[in-house]
Design a protein around this motif. Structure first.
Motif, PDB file in Angstrom:
ATOM      1  N   GLU A   1      25.547 -47.144  50.350  1.00  0.00           N
ATOM      2  CA  GLU A   1      25.094 -45.775  50.101  1.00  0.00           C
ATOM      3  C   GLU A   1      26.070 -45.071  49.166  1.00  0.00           C
ATOM      4  O   GLU A   1      27.280 -45.082  49.402  1.00  0.00           O
ATOM      5  N   LEU A   2      25.539 -44.508  48.111  1.00  0.00           N
ATOM      6  CA  LEU A   2      26.345 -43.747  47.162  1.00  0.00           C
ATOM      7  C   LEU A   2      25.851 -42.311  47.173  1.00  0.00           C
ATOM      8  O   LEU A   2      24.658 -42.069  47.010  1.00  0.00           O
ATOM      9  N   ARG A   3      26.742 -41.387  47.364  1.00  0.00           N
ATOM     10  CA  ARG A   3      26.374 -39.966  47.318  1.00  0.00           C
ATOM     11  C   ARG A   3      26.888 -39.391  46.010  1.00  0.00           C
ATOM     12  O   ARG A   3      28.075 -39.433  45.734  1.00  0.00           O
TER      13      ARG A   3
ATOM     14  N   ALA B   1      16.497 -43.876  45.660  1.00  0.00           N
ATOM     15  CA  ALA B   1      17.218 -42.622  45.440  1.00  0.00           C
ATOM     16  C   ALA B   1      16.420 -41.483  46.056  1.00  0.00           C
ATOM     17  O   ALA B   1      15.188 -41.498  46.049  1.00  0.00           O
ATOM     18  N   THR B   2      17.119 -40.505  46.573  1.00  0.00           N
ATOM     19  CA  THR B   2      16.475 -39.322  47.126  1.00  0.00           C
ATOM     20  C   THR B   2      17.437 -38.154  47.061  1.00  0.00           C
ATOM     21  O   THR B   2      18.646 -38.344  47.000  1.00  0.00           O
TER      22      THR B   2
ATOM     23  N   ASP C   1      18.288 -35.430  52.826  1.00  0.00           N
ATOM     24  CA  ASP C   1      19.177 -35.998  53.826  1.00  0.00           C
ATOM     25  C   ASP C   1      18.316 -36.823  54.782  1.00  0.00           C
ATOM     26  O   ASP C   1      17.669 -36.279  55.678  1.00  0.00           O
TER      27      ASP C   1
ATOM     28  N   LEU D   1      17.322 -49.566  54.335  1.00  0.00           N
ATOM     29  CA  LEU D   1      17.717 -49.098  53.006  1.00  0.00           C
ATOM     30  C   LEU D   1      19.209 -48.828  52.895  1.00  0.00           C
ATOM     31  O   LEU D   1      19.793 -48.969  51.835  1.00  0.00           O
ATOM     32  N   ARG D   2      19.819 -48.446  53.984  1.00  0.00           N
ATOM     33  CA  ARG D   2      21.203 -47.974  53.962  1.00  0.00           C
ATOM     34  C   ARG D   2      22.190 -49.131  54.084  1.00  0.00           C
ATOM     35  O   ARG D   2      22.867 -49.292  55.090  1.00  0.00           O
TER      36      ARG D   2
ATOM     37  N   LEU E   1      15.249 -46.367  57.304  1.00  0.00           N
ATOM     38  CA  LEU E   1      16.554 -45.861  56.865  1.00  0.00           C
ATOM     39  C   LEU E   1      17.620 -46.944  57.012  1.00  0.00           C
ATOM     40  O   LEU E   1      18.409 -47.179  56.106  1.00  0.00           O
TER      41      LEU E   1
END
Length: 191
Positions: free
Chosen positions: A36-38, A10-11, A14, A32-33, A29
């Protein structure tokens, strides 16, 4: 050796933009991606504040074996009006504190942290100039202090960057690493 793991990260940054600025590794990136949940910040979804707070109070009360059953209307108003700069963690900590401090079965206004209770943060709001300086210095560091590349990454002219760095150096606003590297020297990093 094979392992079967799932990585959750989590971060609030951007990461794609940080990759463009060379402040985050692009290969990491992409690893990890996967999904992806925003999730918008808590202040952007005020309708979630009270349901989350009630749930957190219930969990904290159970954990601490406290007979707390809810939140008073005054405390609810304070929770709804707070901007939540610390997001969910701040709400969780506030509810944990309230459960620990209350002497009744309802969380009262006086049980909340002082900043939430009064509506005033103990920290002064960040000034735009401070945010700009921090961003420029981060990009400059990411470009190994090369002013030309940093200016290009920032989308500004090299002379604009030089003037800002010179002014900050004269005002004593440059961190030691930038002062020692001659961040205000126009010949520095212009290869």
């Amino acid at each position: 050796r094979k392992v079967d793991v799932r990585v959750l990260a989590a971060t609030h940054r951007d990461l794609a933009e940080r990759c463009r600025q060379k402040l985050f590794r692009e290969d990491l990136l992409f690893r990890l991606r996967v999904v992806e949940l925003r999730l918008p910040a808590l202040r952007e979804r005020p309708e979630d504040i009270l349901p989350l707070a009630r749930r957190m109070v219930e969990e904290a009360a159970t954990r601490h074996r406290q007979p707390v059953s809810g939140i008073s209307p005054e405390a609810e108003r304070a929770l709804r009006s707070w901007s939540w700069p610390g997001n969910i963690r701040e709400l969780e900590n506030a509810m944990e504190q309230a459960v620990a401090l209350t002497s009744t079965d309802l969380i009262a206004l006086q049980d909340l942290p002082a900043d939430i209770r009064t509506g005033r943060s103990p920290l002064p709001p960040e000034r735009l100039e401070d945010v700009e300086r921090a961003h420029i210095l981060a990009v400059l560091a990411g470009q190994q202090h090369n002013q030309l590349r940093a200016a290009e990454a920032l989308g500004i002219g090299p002379s604009t960057l030089y003037r800002k760095l010179r002014r900050w150096r004269e005002e004593g606003l440059l961190p030691e690493e930038f002062s020692q590297r001659g961040a205000g020297d126009s010949s520095r990093g212009q290869e």
